[in-house]
Scaffold this motif. Structure first.
Motif, PDB file in Angstrom:
ATOM      1  N   ALA A 288       7.309  13.254   4.487  1.00 18.86           N
ATOM      2  CA  ALA A 288       8.076  12.594   5.548  1.00 18.86           C
ATOM      3  C   ALA A 288       7.240  11.503   6.221  1.00 18.86           C
ATOM      4  O   ALA A 288       7.738  10.403   6.487  1.00 18.86           O
ATOM      5  CB  ALA A 288       8.549  13.614   6.574  1.00 18.86           C
ATOM      6  N   LEU A 289       5.973  11.801   6.490  1.00 20.52           N
ATOM      7  CA  LEU A 289       5.091  10.810   7.119  1.00 20.52           C
ATOM      8  C   LEU A 289       4.908   9.590   6.222  1.00 20.52           C
ATOM      9  O   LEU A 289       4.916   8.453   6.702  1.00 20.52           O
ATOM     10  CB  LEU A 289       3.730  11.438   7.431  1.00 20.52           C
ATOM     11  N   ALA A 290       4.759   9.821   4.916  1.00 19.10           N
ATOM     12  CA  ALA A 290       4.603   8.704   3.988  1.00 19.10           C
ATOM     13  C   ALA A 290       5.864   7.848   3.956  1.00 19.10           C
ATOM     14  O   ALA A 290       5.790   6.618   3.938  1.00 19.10           O
ATOM     15  CB  ALA A 290       4.269   9.226   2.591  1.00 19.10           C
ATOM     16  N   LEU A 291       7.022   8.497   3.966  1.00 17.28           N
ATOM     17  CA  LEU A 291       8.283   7.760   3.953  1.00 17.28           C
ATOM     18  C   LEU A 291       8.460   6.948   5.237  1.00 17.28           C
ATOM     19  O   LEU A 291       8.873   5.788   5.199  1.00 17.28           O
ATOM     20  CB  LEU A 291       9.454   8.717   3.756  1.00 17.28           C
ATOM     21  N   VAL A 292       8.125   7.537   6.370  1.00 18.54           N
ATOM     22  CA  VAL A 292       8.201   6.812   7.646  1.00 18.54           C
ATOM     23  C   VAL A 292       7.232   5.634   7.627  1.00 18.54           C
ATOM     24  O   VAL A 292       7.561   4.541   8.105  1.00 18.54           O
ATOM     25  CB  VAL A 292       7.915   7.758   8.839  1.00 18.54           C
ATOM     26  N   HIS A 293       6.058   5.825   7.060  1.00 19.93           N
ATOM     27  CA  HIS A 293       5.067   4.753   6.949  1.00 19.93           C
ATOM     28  C   HIS A 293       5.639   3.581   6.145  1.00 19.93           C
ATOM     29  O   HIS A 293       5.507   2.419   6.542  1.00 19.93           O
ATOM     30  CB  HIS A 293       3.813   5.320   6.285  1.00 19.93           C
ATOM     31  N   VAL A 294       6.296   3.889   5.026  1.00 17.46           N
ATOM     32  CA  VAL A 294       6.924   2.849   4.202  1.00 17.46           C
ATOM     33  C   VAL A 294       8.015   2.138   5.006  1.00 17.46           C
ATOM     34  O   VAL A 294       8.092   0.906   5.006  1.00 17.46           O
ATOM     35  CB  VAL A 294       7.509   3.450   2.899  1.00 17.46           C
ATOM     36  N   MET A 295       8.859   2.900   5.675  1.00 12.14           N
ATOM     37  CA  MET A 295       9.957   2.290   6.442  1.00 12.14           C
ATOM     38  C   MET A 295       9.425   1.407   7.565  1.00 12.14           C
ATOM     39  O   MET A 295       9.994   0.347   7.849  1.00 12.14           O
ATOM     40  CB  MET A 295      10.891   3.371   6.975  1.00 12.14           C
ATOM     41  N   ASN A 296       8.325   1.811   8.193  1.00 13.29           N
ATOM     42  CA  ASN A 296       7.714   0.981   9.234  1.00 13.29           C
ATOM     43  C   ASN A 296       7.196  -0.334   8.660  1.00 13.29           C
ATOM     44  O   ASN A 296       7.331  -1.390   9.279  1.00 13.29           O
ATOM     45  CB  ASN A 296       6.582   1.735   9.931  1.00 13.29           C
ATOM     46  N   HIS A 297       6.608  -0.278   7.468  1.00  5.70           N
ATOM     47  CA  HIS A 297       6.137  -1.503   6.821  1.00  5.70           C
ATOM     48  C   HIS A 297       7.308  -2.430   6.484  1.00  5.70           C
ATOM     49  O   HIS A 297       7.210  -3.646   6.659  1.00  5.70           O
ATOM     50  CB  HIS A 297       5.360  -1.183   5.540  1.00  5.70           C
TER      51      HIS A 297
END
Length: 73
Positions: free
Chosen positions: A44-53
């Motif tokens: 989930a954290l990795a996915l949120v990181h991608v979405m933030n980018h």
């Protein structure tokens, strides 16, 4: 999602799971990393990181467009 990789950092019950995601959005690649003792949380954290980018990229593109409009006036 173009790539999803899980790796472990450390040993035992306190080991961390690292998730690396590479996503393709409108022809551009975005990378996200998540790190937690819970692999689902790491994901989930990795996915949120991608979405933030992706969101940051959109904001930068919008500001560039505004800057070009004001520079032409």
């Amino acid at each position: 999602m173009e790539s999803y990789k899980i790796s472990g950092k450390g040993k035992g019950k306190d080991a961390l799971g690292q998730v690396d995601i590479v996503a393709l959005y409108q022809g551009q690649k975005f990378h996200g990393i998540g790190l937690s003792t819970d692999i689902i949380e790491s994901s989930a954290l990795a996915l949120v990181h991608v979405m933030n980018h992706i969101n940051l990229s959109k904001e930068v593109a919008q500001k560039k467009k505004q800057h070009l409009k004001t520079a032409q006036v």
